[in-house]
Each structure stands twice: as C-alpha cells, then as structure tokens.
Design a protein around this motif. Sequence first.
Motif, mmCIF file in Angstrom:
data_model
loop_
_atom_site.group_PDB
_atom_site.id
_atom_site.type_symbol
_atom_site.label_atom_id
_atom_site.label_comp_id
_atom_site.label_asym_id
_atom_site.label_seq_id
_atom_site.Cartn_x
_atom_site.Cartn_y
_atom_site.Cartn_z
ATOM 1 N N LYS A 8 -29.937 -7.939 -25.861
ATOM 2 C CA LYS A 8 -31.308 -8.383 -25.595
ATOM 3 C C LYS A 8 -32.018 -8.729 -26.905
ATOM 4 O O LYS A 8 -32.689 -9.756 -26.999
ATOM 5 C CB LYS A 8 -32.070 -7.295 -24.842
ATOM 6 N N ARG A 9 -31.837 -7.887 -27.912
ATOM 7 C CA ARG A 9 -32.467 -8.157 -29.207
ATOM 8 C C ARG A 9 -31.905 -9.424 -29.839
ATOM 9 O O ARG A 9 -32.647 -10.219 -30.414
ATOM 10 C CB ARG A 9 -32.264 -6.958 -30.148
ATOM 11 N N MET A 10 -30.580 -9.617 -29.712
ATOM 12 C CA MET A 10 -29.955 -10.821 -30.267
ATOM 13 C C MET A 10 -30.450 -12.060 -29.532
ATOM 14 O O MET A 10 -30.746 -13.087 -30.160
ATOM 15 C CB MET A 10 -28.434 -10.702 -30.165
ATOM 16 N N ALA A 11 -30.558 -11.977 -28.214
ATOM 17 C CA ALA A 11 -31.060 -13.103 -27.432
ATOM 18 C C ALA A 11 -32.498 -13.437 -27.804
ATOM 19 O O ALA A 11 -32.867 -14.612 -27.936
ATOM 20 C CB ALA A 11 -30.960 -12.788 -25.947
ATOM 21 N N PRO A 18 -34.289 -21.135 -33.188
ATOM 22 C CA PRO A 18 -33.296 -22.069 -32.629
ATOM 23 C C PRO A 18 -32.380 -22.691 -33.685
ATOM 24 O O PRO A 18 -31.243 -23.033 -33.391
ATOM 25 C CB PRO A 18 -34.140 -23.129 -31.933
ATOM 26 N N ARG A 19 -32.836 -22.821 -34.903
ATOM 27 C CA ARG A 19 -31.977 -23.383 -35.953
ATOM 28 C C ARG A 19 -30.811 -22.452 -36.263
ATOM 29 O O ARG A 19 -29.712 -22.903 -36.564
ATOM 30 C CB ARG A 19 -32.772 -23.636 -37.230
ATOM 31 N N PHE A 25 -23.464 -22.044 -33.883
ATOM 32 C CA PHE A 25 -22.616 -22.907 -33.080
ATOM 33 C C PHE A 25 -21.743 -23.774 -33.981
ATOM 34 O O PHE A 25 -20.540 -23.917 -33.761
ATOM 35 C CB PHE A 25 -23.482 -23.777 -32.164
ATOM 36 N N THR A 26 -22.332 -24.333 -35.033
ATOM 37 C CA THR A 26 -21.585 -25.177 -35.968
ATOM 38 C C THR A 26 -20.505 -24.373 -36.688
ATOM 39 O O THR A 26 -19.377 -24.848 -36.855
ATOM 40 C CB THR A 26 -22.541 -25.813 -36.992
#
Length: 48
Positions: A8-11, A18-19, A25-26
């Motif tokens: 939850k904290r990570m989310a 968002p960056r 992801f990259t």
Amino acid sequence: MAQTTTRKRMAEFLESHPRTMGALFTVCLLLMQAGNVAANGASAYSGP
C-alpha cells in the motif's frame, strides 16, 4: 499483514511520483533485454 502495508505504501508512493514509475518500468525493460543478450552470448558454437 506487513506485506499489505508495504504494498500500500509503495502504491501510494508511485501514485504520487509517476516519473519514478516510468523509470522503474524502463529499468525492468532494460534488464530483460540484458538477460537475453547475455543468454545469446553464453552459447558455444562448435564449428569447423
């Protein structure tokens, strides 16, 4: 129980940054490609 709060904290962190999510992801994509390159380079050819 602890994993739920950590997730939850990570989310929440990724939602507010968002960056960072794009950068993670990259990095994952680059690591997947590096694994494929390493696997191809490790094969041995028995040629003439």
